[in-house]
Scaffold this active site. Structure first.
Site, PDB file in Angstrom:
ATOM      1  N   SER A 174       0.799  -1.232   0.000  1.00 18.40           N
ATOM      2  CA  SER A 174       0.000   0.000   0.000  1.00 18.40           C
ATOM      3  C   SER A 174       0.831   1.281   0.000  1.00 18.40           C
ATOM      4  O   SER A 174       0.277   2.370  -0.180  1.00 18.40           O
ATOM      5  CB  SER A 174      -0.945   0.005   1.206  1.00 18.40           C
ATOM      6  OG  SER A 174      -1.913  -1.018   1.073  1.00 18.40           O
ATOM      7  N   HIS A 217     -15.322  -0.533   3.634  1.00 15.40           N
ATOM      8  CA  HIS A 217     -15.194   0.759   4.310  1.00 15.40           C
ATOM      9  C   HIS A 217     -16.362   1.702   4.033  1.00 15.40           C
ATOM     10  O   HIS A 217     -16.379   2.833   4.513  1.00 15.40           O
ATOM     11  CB  HIS A 217     -13.897   1.449   3.871  1.00 15.40           C
ATOM     12  CG  HIS A 217     -12.649   0.732   4.294  1.00 15.40           C
ATOM     13  ND1 HIS A 217     -11.971  -0.141   3.469  1.00 15.40           N
ATOM     14  CD2 HIS A 217     -11.964   0.759   5.473  1.00 15.40           C
ATOM     15  CE1 HIS A 217     -10.911  -0.622   4.109  1.00 15.40           C
ATOM     16  NE2 HIS A 217     -10.883  -0.103   5.320  1.00 15.40           N
ATOM     17  N   CYS A 225      -7.886   1.752   1.896  1.00 19.18           N
ATOM     18  CA  CYS A 225      -8.964   1.013   1.241  1.00 19.18           C
ATOM     19  C   CYS A 225      -8.514   0.508  -0.129  1.00 19.18           C
ATOM     20  O   CYS A 225      -8.274   1.293  -1.056  1.00 19.18           O
ATOM     21  CB  CYS A 225     -10.189   1.910   1.099  1.00 19.18           C
ATOM     22  SG  CYS A 225     -11.536   1.135   0.186  1.00 19.18           S
TER      23      CYS A 225
END
Length: 608
Positions: A324, A367, A380
């Site tokens: 990420s 989410h 996310c």
């Protein structure tokens, strides 16, 4: 009759005497001519040859240049190297002398055999090395017993020493003996000197010619046997340059000890504006002193076979899926290409269907509705799947290369790896196949074919924080000649897009996935992004059973990553941390917290 015979005999003898005299005279003439040729006409040539036989030109090894940190703390220096030598013609029995020295110098059978072979190969008056790197106790023992050790003497040379040991082994590197290939490639006479050592890794290798210095010469008169009689002339060697690094040695030690708690990993702390590297830590490391003194075979094999790869510089030579931490690149690619705007939102229910495949968010239930800032804070996956799909792989590739991915950074260290940012052209070259859109979704969250180094992550963070194409460097100055630079080209991204990325990174630490790593001290708060990179894919069946990374064997667990900059309001320092098999990016974030806090308290950038 008798008188006639006597007369004939005298005439015959006379003729013979005349012929012999003429022959002798001719031979004397030839000899005289040859002597005139050699001693008069060719005298200068033979005088030169005689001098060549009488005078030897010998090389003098230069003293290697020292390496220091930005504050002048020694990182590599030369120490006295006490060596024991033996001259075989001066001792009645080399073997008996070696037996006497066994307990004093701890000579083993193999070492004795090596010495005896060298003694047999060299002339009797030439010294042979018995043992180097002697302790004071060993030197004293030899000196005290000198009357019983004819032909043995103590010599003083230099040996390379690394005060920080394994804490800076991958940056500074080490020196070792010249091998046959290096001697053949360089064809430099000084490399052939007995015991001469050159840089084999790190700064020692990259700046070898600056650190090596220039060899000196000495002219000595020798006798017919080659033994030195006296020195006629000397041109002293010139020591290598003093090299100052951007490294902060004390901060480096903090990073090394902090990574020790995580078993294996890497960390880089860099100036966001100059590119000066204050910390480049790779754990575990190795002690470079053992290479300059001669590494035992069993220890070499142990270092090579270790699963934690202590000989590898993980900071610039280790490649990892960025996870990420790559989402800033994906978001910037979406904004820069116009695929999304600053108000883009995605509804995340934990799944992102694409074709006949379903991509999952890390949060099983999703989410809900997320915008750019919240997507960063909660990392996310579905939001960035959507952005990546809209932007396309080539837009992601273009943005990634501008941020420093996909190629070497140009750092002044050997063995840097370029990583890989895939594109449609790369896929065609590498496999002959076309790029499939589903592959873009994996790349958009830092998985798939994309791999990066911790150094590249730090460069990416510096470019986002500063807005300029900052490049890293380790050499601050060489012999008082500066190497710093601040006039980097401006990145071709809109300021509002960079500001949006920074806002998302701030949210990550304020209330997102790295909230536990907040720096509480006023004016020192940091922004960042966590990342987890899969080493082994968890199957759908395992996911249904609730199997998590930390339940897998250590070598199969996810890597934990974190990138950050600080202070938030006026970025000055950037940090990238990779904890190998650390499971979560939050683990790496706690390491970054400690390093960024220590960096700001020490403020090494204040003297840039």
């Amino acid at each position: 009759m008798s008188a006639d015979r006597d007369a004939d005999r005298f005439r015959t003898l006379g003729r013979r005497a005349a012929m012999l005299g003429g022959l002798q005279l001719g031979m004397l003439g030839v000899l005289g001519s040859r002597m005139y040729w050699l001693q008069v006409l060719e005298s200068e040539r033979y005088q030169m040859l005689a001098d060549d036989n009488r005078i030897n030109l010998r090389l003098l090894a230069p003293s290697r240049g020292t390496i220091v940190d930005r504050y002048g703390q020694p990182l590599a220096l030369n120490e006295r190297n006490y060596r024991a030598l033996i001259v075989s013609e001066q001792t009645p029995s080399v073997e008996r002398t070696l037996n006497t020295l066994t307990s004093m110098l701890s000579l083993g059978d193999q070492e004795k055999q090596r010495i005896l072979k060298e003694v047999a190969k060299k002339r009797a008056f030439m010294p042979v090395l018995l043992r180097e790197n002697l302790t004071w106790e060993q030197v004293a023992a030899v000196q005290v017993n000198a009357p019983d050790l004819p032909g043995v003497s103590i010599d003083v040379g230099e040996v390379r020493s690394y005060p920080l040991g394994d804490a800076l082994s991958h940056v500074v590197g080490y020196v070792s003996a010249v091998n046959e290939a290096e001697l053949k490639d360089e064809k430099e006479p000084v490399l052939a000197l007995p015991g001469f050592k050159i840089g084999k890794n790190g700064i020692e290798k990259h700046h070898e010619l600056n650190l090596r210095g220039r060899a000196g010469t000495t002219q000595v008169e020798v006798n017919a046997y080659g033994r030195t009689i006296r020195e006629l002339a000397r041109d002293d060697a010139k020591a290598g340059h003093r090299l100052t690094l951007t490294i902060d040695a004390e901060l480096q030690k903090v990073a090394h000890e902090r990574l020790r708690q995580e078993e294996s990993g890497a960390a880089v702390v860099m100036d966001a504006h100059t590119g000066a590297i204050y910390v480049m830590a790779s754990f575990p490391g190795f002690d470079p002193n053992i290479f300059s003194r001669g590494i035992p075979l069993d220890l070499w094999e142990e270092l090579q076979s270790s699963p934690t790869l202590p000989l590898n510089n993980k900071a610039s030579g280790g490649v990892y899926p960025p996870g990420s931490t790559f989402k800033m690149t994906t978001a910037l690619a979406g904004l820069d290409s116009g695929a999304i705007d600053l108000n883009h939102t995605v509804h995340c229910n934990g799944q992102y269907p694409f074709g006949d495949h379903v991509f999952h968010c890390w949060k099983k239930g999703g989410h809900g509705s997320v915008n750019l800032t919240y997507a960063f804070a909660q990392s996310c996956d579905c939001f960035f799947y959507d952005v990546g799909r809209r932007a396309g792989i080539d837009a992601i590739w273009a943005t990634a290369t501008k941020l420093g991915f996909g190629g070497k950074t140009g750092l002044d260290l050997p063995y840097e790896r370029p990583g890989l940012i895939p594109s449609t052209a790369w896929k065609k070259r590498a496999t002959g196949d076309i790029w499939h859109p589903g592959e873009t979704l994996s790349v958009s969250i830092g998985q798939g074919a994309v791999v990066v180094t911790p150094l590249q992550l730090a460069v990416m963070c510096a470019r986002i924080a500063s807005g300029f194409a900052v490049e890293p460097h380790l050499a601050k100055e060489i012999q008082d000649v500066g190497r710093e630079r601040t006039d980097w080209p401006r990145l071709p991204f809109k300021q509002q897009h960079l500001d949006a990325i920074r806002l998302g990174m701030t949210a990550v630490v304020q209330y997102g996935t790295a909230a536990r790593s907040q720096i509480k001290e006023p004016g020192m708060q940091m922004a960042g992004k966590t990342g987890s990179a899969q080493v082994r894919r968890i199957t759908a069946a395992e996911r249904e059973r609730g199997v998590k990374s930390e339940q897998l064997p250590w070598k199969d667990r996810d890597h934990g990553l974190f990138v950050s900059y600080a202070p938030v309001d006026n970025p000055r320092y950037v940090c990238a941390v990779v904890c190998e098999h650390g499971n979560h990016g939050a683990t790496a974030a706690l390491v970054a917290h400690d390093l960024m806090l220590a960096a700001q308290r020490r403020d090494p950038g204040a003297i840039s």
